[in-house]
Design a protein around this motif. Structure first.
Motif, PDB file in Angstrom:
ATOM      1  N   ARG A   1      -0.417  -1.235   5.203  1.00 17.83           N
ATOM      2  CA  ARG A   1       0.189  -2.521   4.864  1.00 17.83           C
ATOM      3  C   ARG A   1       0.166  -3.472   6.055  1.00 17.83           C
ATOM      4  O   ARG A   1       0.165  -4.691   5.888  1.00 17.83           O
ATOM      5  CB  ARG A   1       1.636  -2.321   4.407  1.00 17.83           C
ATOM      6  CG  ARG A   1       1.782  -1.786   2.996  1.00 17.83           C
ATOM      7  CD  ARG A   1       3.231  -1.792   2.571  1.00 17.83           C
ATOM      8  NE  ARG A   1       3.376  -1.447   1.165  1.00 17.83           N
ATOM      9  CZ  ARG A   1       4.527  -1.456   0.521  1.00 17.83           C
ATOM     10  NH1 ARG A   1       5.641  -1.782   1.157  1.00 17.83           N
ATOM     11  NH2 ARG A   1       4.587  -1.123  -0.751  1.00 17.83           N
ATOM     12  N   SER A   2       0.149  -2.902   7.251  1.00 14.11           N
ATOM     13  CA  SER A   2       0.175  -3.718   8.460  1.00 14.11           C
ATOM     14  C   SER A   2      -1.216  -4.093   8.956  1.00 14.11           C
ATOM     15  O   SER A   2      -1.417  -5.194   9.475  1.00 14.11           O
ATOM     16  CB  SER A   2       0.916  -2.978   9.584  1.00 14.11           C
ATOM     17  OG  SER A   2       2.242  -2.670   9.198  1.00 14.11           O
TER      18      SER A   2
ATOM     19  N   VAL B   1       6.138   6.078  -1.589  1.00 14.43           N
ATOM     20  CA  VAL B   1       5.913   4.800  -0.913  1.00 14.43           C
ATOM     21  C   VAL B   1       7.046   3.833  -1.232  1.00 14.43           C
ATOM     22  O   VAL B   1       7.543   3.119  -0.357  1.00 14.43           O
ATOM     23  CB  VAL B   1       4.550   4.202  -1.320  1.00 14.43           C
ATOM     24  CG1 VAL B   1       4.425   2.769  -0.800  1.00 14.43           C
ATOM     25  CG2 VAL B   1       3.410   5.046  -0.782  1.00 14.43           C
TER      26      VAL B   1
ATOM     27  N   SER C   1       9.552   2.385   1.506  1.00 12.92           N
ATOM     28  CA  SER C   1       9.586   0.938   1.706  1.00 12.92           C
ATOM     29  C   SER C   1      11.019   0.420   1.763  1.00 12.92           C
ATOM     30  O   SER C   1      11.328  -0.519   2.496  1.00 12.92           O
ATOM     31  CB  SER C   1       8.823   0.232   0.583  1.00 12.92           C
ATOM     32  OG  SER C   1       7.463   0.599   0.586  1.00 12.92           O
TER      33      SER C   1
ATOM     34  N   SER D   1       0.896  -1.115  -3.344  1.00 10.58           N
ATOM     35  CA  SER D   1       0.061  -0.451  -2.354  1.00 10.58           C
ATOM     36  C   SER D   1      -0.687   0.703  -2.970  1.00 10.58           C
ATOM     37  O   SER D   1      -0.246   1.310  -3.936  1.00 10.58           O
ATOM     38  CB  SER D   1       0.923   0.073  -1.201  1.00 10.58           C
ATOM     39  OG  SER D   1       1.519  -1.000  -0.510  1.00 10.58           O
TER      40      SER D   1
ATOM     41  N   GLU E   1      12.645  -3.243   1.874  1.00 10.10           N
ATOM     42  CA  GLU E   1      12.282  -3.956   0.662  1.00 10.10           C
ATOM     43  C   GLU E   1      13.335  -3.719  -0.426  1.00 10.10           C
ATOM     44  O   GLU E   1      13.994  -2.683  -0.455  1.00 10.10           O
ATOM     45  CB  GLU E   1      10.907  -3.495   0.161  1.00 10.10           C
ATOM     46  CG  GLU E   1       9.774  -3.855   1.100  1.00 10.10           C
ATOM     47  CD  GLU E   1       8.423  -3.455   0.540  1.00 10.10           C
ATOM     48  OE1 GLU E   1       8.382  -2.900  -0.577  1.00 10.10           O
ATOM     49  OE2 GLU E   1       7.409  -3.693   1.226  1.00 10.10           O
TER      50      GLU E   1
ATOM     51  N   VAL F   1      -0.093   4.757   3.986  1.00  6.27           N
ATOM     52  CA  VAL F   1      -0.003   3.523   3.198  1.00  6.27           C
ATOM     53  C   VAL F   1       0.846   2.487   3.928  1.00  6.27           C
ATOM     54  O   VAL F   1       0.508   1.295   3.975  1.00  6.27           O
ATOM     55  CB  VAL F   1       0.596   3.815   1.806  1.00  6.27           C
ATOM     56  CG1 VAL F   1       0.927   2.507   1.087  1.00  6.27           C
ATOM     57  CG2 VAL F   1      -0.390   4.611   0.972  1.00  6.27           C
ATOM     58  N   LEU F   2       1.961   2.906   4.520  1.00  5.37           N
ATOM     59  CA  LEU F   2       2.817   1.971   5.240  1.00  5.37           C
ATOM     60  C   LEU F   2       2.075   1.354   6.424  1.00  5.37           C
ATOM     61  O   LEU F   2       2.226   0.163   6.721  1.00  5.37           O
ATOM     62  CB  LEU F   2       4.082   2.678   5.723  1.00  5.37           C
ATOM     63  CG  LEU F   2       5.012   3.205   4.621  1.00  5.37           C
ATOM     64  CD1 LEU F   2       6.217   3.906   5.228  1.00  5.37           C
ATOM     65  CD2 LEU F   2       5.464   2.074   3.703  1.00  5.37           C
TER      66      LEU F   2
END
Length: 299
Positions: free
Chosen positions: A176-177, A116, A120, A297, A126, A172-173
């Motif tokens: 996040r949204s 992750v 990211s 996350s 990030e 997971v990504l």
């Protein structure tokens, strides 16, 4: 003694991981007699009935009390993609459980936060400092120690476990949204729909009639599956992700005990050493993110 909200969230996380480990144990028991596609389909059917009853009851209570029961899907495409990927990841993970000891699969999938972090940087742009990059590299070394490419045969079980963590990284990504805008029922329902989509085609191809005992195991596994998901979401509601996420490592304890007692799987030195390195690197990453004020996350 009255527990704080934070402590209750961590306790829910421990309980959720214990229930997840119980569900995985049921799957491993069933996999000795039935194909993985059939197992995931049957369990998802049981869990879907539970979620549907909860959803209907929630609407009934909201109607009686004059409240609004939120059934609106705000991100249909991302929610559907999340469900489909979760179904694929679940199938790959269950296939890994059918071939490898529980503890080995858990140890490999613990590397998901490392992926992750890497994703990211590439996808979300990030910034990651040198210390967290060092933790990622250390975690990857831990995986190599566990798998030992060149010294031991990398089986289909190992490949399936890696597919599972790559897919969970994408999940997971997406979370996040949409995690803050979609209801818990919708998110769990999307996962179950994805599991059905991934499992039904294979079920028709490799169906094996279950005995009455196996039907009981399927029902138990489905109930454990949906219970664990709601427990985990409740833990995230009560406590920050930085406190909830490390609780997943308690699954390794359950897996070592169950593996030795039920399946005769004794842990190897390289597996324990590699798992310790991966867990240590991920915990350090959570520590660094907490100091930076970033909520890590949770896969």
């Amino acid at each position: 003694m009255i527990l704080s909200t934070h402590a209750r969230g961590m306790l829910y996380a421990v309980l959720a991981n214990l229930v997840f480990a119980g569900c995985d144990t049921v799957v491993k028991l069933l996999s000795t007699r039935h194909p993985v596609f059939q197992i995931i389909t049957m369990q998802a059917c049981v869990a879907s009935v539970v979620v549907l009853l909860i959803f209907m009851r929630g609407g009934y209570i909201a109607k009686r009390s004059g409240l609004v029961h939120d059934r609106h899907v705000r991100n249909p495409k991302l929610l559907a993609l999340r469900g489909l990927l979760a179904g694929i990841g679940s199938t790959a993970g269950l296939y890994a459980f059918s071939l490898l000891p529980l503890a080995d699969v858990y140890a490999i999938t613990f590397a998901s936060p490392l992926l992750v972090t890497m994703a990211s940087v590439i996808i979300l742009r990030e910034e990651v400092g040198i210390r967290r990059w060092a933790a990622v590299i250390a975690g990857l070394v831990g995986i190599l120690i566990m798998v030992r490419p060149g010294y031991a045969v990398v089986s289909m079980g190992h490949i399936a476990a890696f597919v599972s963590i790559f897919v969970s990284t994408a999940v997971v990504l997406i979370m996040r949204s949409i995690g803050a805008t979609e209801s818990r029922n919708m998110m769990v329902g999307a996962v179950l729909a994805g599991q059905l989509m991934a499992g039904i085609p294979g079920t028709f191809l490799w169906f094996s009639p279950p005995s009455a005992f196996d039907v009981g195991l399927v029902i138990l596994g489905g109930l454990l599956n949906v219970s664990a998901q709601f427990l985990f979401l409740e833990s995230l509601r009560l406590a920050p992700a930085s406190s909830v996420a490390p609780m997943q490592y308690t699954k390794l304890v359950w897996a070592l005990i169950v593996g030795a007692l039920l399946f005769g799987d004794l842990p190897t030195v390289h597996m324990l050493l590699g798992a310790a390195i991966v867990i240590g690197s991920v915990l350090y990453m959570f520590h660094r993110e907490r100091k930076r004020g970033v909520a890590p996350s949770v896969a």
